[in-house]
Design an enzyme around this catalytic site. Structure first.
Site, PDB file in Angstrom:
ATOM      1  N   CYS A 168       0.830  -1.205   0.000  1.00 52.58           N
ATOM      2  CA  CYS A 168       0.000   0.000   0.000  1.00 52.58           C
ATOM      3  C   CYS A 168       0.865   1.256   0.000  1.00 52.58           C
ATOM      4  O   CYS A 168       0.465   2.296  -0.522  1.00 52.58           O
ATOM      5  CB  CYS A 168      -0.957  -0.002   1.187  1.00 52.58           C
ATOM      6  SG  CYS A 168      -0.149  -0.201   2.794  1.00 52.58           S
ATOM      7  N   HIS A 470      -1.598   1.211   7.420  1.00 52.39           N
ATOM      8  CA  HIS A 470      -2.043   1.150   6.027  1.00 52.39           C
ATOM      9  C   HIS A 470      -1.958   2.544   5.426  1.00 52.39           C
ATOM     10  O   HIS A 470      -2.213   3.540   6.089  1.00 52.39           O
ATOM     11  CB  HIS A 470      -3.488   0.633   5.988  1.00 52.39           C
ATOM     12  CG  HIS A 470      -4.036   0.453   4.610  1.00 52.39           C
ATOM     13  ND1 HIS A 470      -3.457  -0.389   3.685  1.00 52.39           N
ATOM     14  CD2 HIS A 470      -5.115   1.013   3.984  1.00 52.39           C
ATOM     15  CE1 HIS A 470      -4.162  -0.351   2.558  1.00 52.39           C
ATOM     16  NE2 HIS A 470      -5.157   0.506   2.717  1.00 52.39           N
TER      17      HIS A 470
END
EC number: 3.4.19.12
Length: 519
Positions: A168, A470
């Protein structure tokens, strides 16, 4: 990593009827019914959501270990564990006992067989869905894929990036850079590079190269990725070829552990700059830079030699002034930069929850902290050439030249004695009209509009630590704001964007943006 637990955990037959129906990437968690981030247990084929949703995949593993501990273990039970699972979207494999992604396989190659089976299920579901959508489009004249904005109808053309296993950090940076128009357009207009000749021409080169590092081009894979992101496809693009090149030329990013998005961005820009300087296969790409009328020679900032599109777009110059507090000697040094790393002032970092009604930290606060006069501490004594020894001194930064795209990195991660903590303080930032005039060395030489910047993209880190959490990104494209969360792209609004706890901000010079829009 090489996992020793595969033999005891991978028990699924690839053609097992236990698999759920439909597309694996949209399977639902058996507990909360969420279809976000589904993971399948390679022991019992149960599907649960990942740790960034509700964490039921990990809970399934933990409950299985408790059950084994509470019951008398038979010979069969000792062999069966629920430690290994597979991401139903990226097909990466993870072991909870090792707490890491797995790169090896069982002796019978069961992991790869399950991976191929899931891919076949995904392809079959996609083909059926595409057929269904084609029929719908024929009946409804594309109404299901069109959005109405300001009275006009336009297609949602943004494409997501598949997560290849904690990638990510890379996806957020790629999506941000793809929405900096002048930078992105330069790469998309580059001619394709033929990496292979003869019998292998035209074949997919990921994990099949046999010619060594000379057949690898970061610029070419970056170009292909940017071209894929705004072609109008609603399916996510897999940047695996680019990631392979990253592994080859940037050893720090090998593996599937979480990485720092800012560190990746700097490595990426530096390596793009170096490759563009040297050209590929003996052909220099600086010619295209010279032919691009939007990148005038006077606007370039050279870092490590010849200017490239990287330095022409992101390059600025700092003046570093150091004054000896003993004799008053002044030293000036000019440093090129591609981004500015800004501290969040300590009086905002240390604010407690019950003090949140006090003054809010703003981006200008961070910029002022960066450029304010600072007395260097005992560990940073300045070597004064007049005194001929290290002395106490002051330091101040000025910006001598602003870049076309101002990249601002907020230092949210700080080392303590034992670990790296995250500064979760909200920093207010403007969507339009960030005025950089007061930070310039010679502001009187700047026009009224030459120092104004508008926001193009924001990278956000969700979670508590640099090695976890994330990354997602917000970016504006043709007047609309999008939220990029790996393979998922959604339309959003300005109110949502300004509430984000920014980690990296990309601001575009208003004058440069107007000039590029006219080209």
């Amino acid at each position: 990593m090489e996992c020793p637990h595969l033999g005891a955990s991978v028990c699924l037959a690839p053609d097992s009827a236990k698999f759920p129906q439909g597309s694996p990437s949209s399977w639902c968690c058996s507990v909360c019914r969420s279809n976000k981030s589904p993971w399948i247990c390679l022991t019992c084929s149960s599907v649960h959501c990942g740790r960034y949703v509700n964490g039921h995949a990990k809970k399934h593993y933990e409950e299985a270990q408790v059950s084994l501990a509470n019951h008398k273990k038979t010979e069969k039970q000792e062999k069966i564990q629920h430690t290994v699972c597979m991401d139903c979207s990226s097909y990466s494999t993870y072991c909870y006992r090792c707490d890491d992604f797995v790169v090896n396989d069982t002796k019978l190659g069961l992991v790869q067989k399950v991976r191929e089976h899931l891919q076949n299920l995904e392809n079959s579901a996609f083909a059926a869905d595409r057929q269904r959508k084609r029929k719908l489009l024929e009946d409804s004249s594309l109404n299901s894929k069109l959005l109405k904005i300001n009275g006009s109808t336009t297609a949602l053309c943004a494409t997501g990036l598949r997560n290849l296993g904690n990638t990510c950090f890379m996806n957020a940076i790629l999506q941000s850079l793809s929405n900096i128009q002048q930078f992105c357009c330069y790469f998309k207009e580059l001619p394709a590079v033929e990496l292979r000749n003869g019998k292998t021409a035209g074949r997919r080169t990921y994990h099949t190269r046999s010619q060594g590092d000379n057949s690898i081009s970061l610029v070419e894979e970056f170009r292909k990725t940017l071209c894929a992101l705004w072609q109008g496809s609603q399916t996510a693009f897999s940047p695996e070829s680019l990631f392979y090149v990253v592994w080859k030329i940037m050893p720090n990013f090998r593996g599937y552990q979480q990485q720092d998005a800012h560190e990746f961005m700097r490595y990426l820009l530096d390596h793009l700059h170096l490759e563009l300087q040297g050209g590929f296969n003996g052909v220099s790409r600086s010619v295209i830079l010279q032919e691009n009328s939007g990148l005038s020679g006077g606007s370039r900032c050279c870092i490590n030699g010849t200017s490239t599109v990287v330095t022409a777009i992101f390059g600025g110059i700092l003046q570093n002034e150091v004054n000896c507090l003993i004799c008053g000697t002044e030293s000036r040094k000019f440093d090129p930069f591609l981004d500015l790393s800004l501290d969040i002032p300590s009086h905002f970092r240390n604010k407690r929850k019950n003090q949140e009604n006090g003054p809010m930290c703003t981006l200008p606060d961070c910029l002022r902290s960066f450029t304010d006069l600072e007395e260097l501490d005992e560990t940073e004594l300045y070597m004064c050439h007049k005194c001929k020894k290290k002395q106490k001194s002051t330091k101040k930064f000025w910006i001598q030249k602003l870049p076309k795209v101002l990249c601002l990195h907020l230092k949210r991660f700080h080392w303590t004695a034992y670990l790296r903590n995250k500064v979760d303080t909200y920093v207010e930032f403007p969507l339009r009209g960030l005025d950089m005039k007061c930070y310039l060395l010679e502001p009187e030489n700047s026009g009224p509009e030459s120092c104004l910047y508008d926001l193009a993209a924001v990278v956000v880190h969700h979670g508590s630590g640099v090695g976890s959490g994330h990354y997602t990104a917000y970016a504006t494209h043709e007047g609309r704001w999008f939220h990029f969360n790996d393979s998922t792209v959604t339309l959003t609004d300005e109110e949502t964007v300004v509430k984000a706890k920014a980690y990296i901000l990309f601001y575009v010079d208003r004058q440069a943006k107007s000039a590029s829009d006219k080209l």
